[in-house]
Design an enzyme around this catalytic site. Structure first.
Site, PDB file in Angstrom:
ATOM      1  CB  THR A 146      -0.987  -0.036   1.190  1.00 36.06           C
ATOM      2  OG1 THR A 146      -1.958   0.996   1.033  1.00 36.06           O
ATOM      3  CG2 THR A 146      -0.288   0.147   2.523  1.00 36.06           C
ATOM      4  CG  ASN A 147      -0.334   4.695  -1.432  1.00 34.32           C
ATOM      5  OD1 ASN A 147      -1.017   5.499  -0.809  1.00 34.32           O
ATOM      6  ND2 ASN A 147      -0.789   4.052  -2.503  1.00 34.32           N
ATOM      7  CG  HIS A 148       3.112   6.588   3.882  1.00 39.36           C
ATOM      8  ND1 HIS A 148       2.923   5.999   5.110  1.00 39.36           N
ATOM      9  CD2 HIS A 148       4.368   6.276   3.498  1.00 39.36           C
ATOM     10  CE1 HIS A 148       4.030   5.358   5.450  1.00 39.36           C
ATOM     11  NE2 HIS A 148       4.919   5.504   4.489  1.00 39.36           N
ATOM     12  CB  ALA A 189      -2.359   7.400  -3.514  1.00 36.13           C
TER      13      ALA A 189
END
Ligand code: C5P
Length: 223
Positions: A29-31, A96
């Site tokens: 995943t991402n932030h 995102a």
């Protein structure tokens, strides 16, 4: 106040990160916090629009007056978007989306090996959701985001053209004080033949400013 051009219009948004499974217990995943997309959904609803928010996993509560659909993966996000794109007047892609996902999801938890100190996970490209939306015959007014670390204006403008967007919101993610997980953001907005730099604003105020800009562009481009 003046009646909004968005009054009664259908606005579809994506927000947050996507979560791409590796095995039953792990993922990529991402932030992304989802804050910007949720603020935009709230601002669009306040402008009188009928808002549907397709959200990846976030810690945020569903915005009031908005239909929120929770998904995990990019493929699920794409399906949820394409199901609703035909009836939408405006699409805002603030998610995102993970660019790649594991080529296959292991059915069982991947075990640590004793004889090897390295492992490789093969990734495949995810679909570009916003490019798919902008490629539709009955294309909604399509707004994208561009997070860049350098040459922000140049990359944003080429992304606007390449993805056939009507507007792109560009921010410099090399700056630690703004963007991703922050409550503030400072962006420049580009559209074909124009741009506007906005000051550093709280995400709620920025969302309302962006919705006003979208309304302005909508009234200039639709007769
Ligand atoms: O190409 P890049 O990922 O920088 O473009 C960002 C914009 O494209 C954002 O609006 C994002 O939501 C959208 N996007 C998408 N699907 C992807 C990747 C990005 O909709 N797979």
């Amino acid at each position: 106040s003046q009646p909004s051009i968005l009054s009664g219009k259908k606005v579809l948004l994506t927000a947050g990160p996507t979560r791409e499974a590796i095995d039953p217990v792990r993922y990529i995943t991402n932030h992304s916090s989802g804050k910007m997309g949720y603020a935009l959904a709230t601002a669009a609803a306040k402008a009188g629009a009928e808002v549907t928010l397709i959200s990846g996993p976030t810690n945020l509560p569903d915005p009031k007056g908005v239909t929120t659909v929770r998904i995990n993966t990019a493929l699920e996000m794409q399906a949820a978007v394409m199901e609703r794109v035909d009836e939408s007047d405006v699409f805002i892609g603030s998610a995102a989306v993970a660019d790649y996902r594991p080529a296959s999801v292991a059915e069982q938890k991947i075990k640590k090996t004793q004889d090897k100190d390295d492992m490789t996970i093969e990734l495949v490209k995810n679909p570009d959701i916003i490019a798919g939306v902008a490629g539709c015959t009955n294309k909604p007014f399509t707004v994208g985001f561009a997070a860049e670390t350098n040459d922000v204006a140049q990359y944003a403008q080429s992304k606007l053209e390449r993805k056939n967007l009507d507007m792109i919101v560009a921010n410099d993610v090399s700056r630690k004080d703004i963007g991703f997980n922050s409550d503030q953001n400072e962006v420049t907005v580009f559209w074909p033949n124009g741009h506007q730099a906005l000051p550093n604003l709280a995400k709620g105020t920025l969302a309302e400013t962006l919705i006003s800009l979208i309304e302005k562009r909508l009234s200039e481009t639709t007769q």
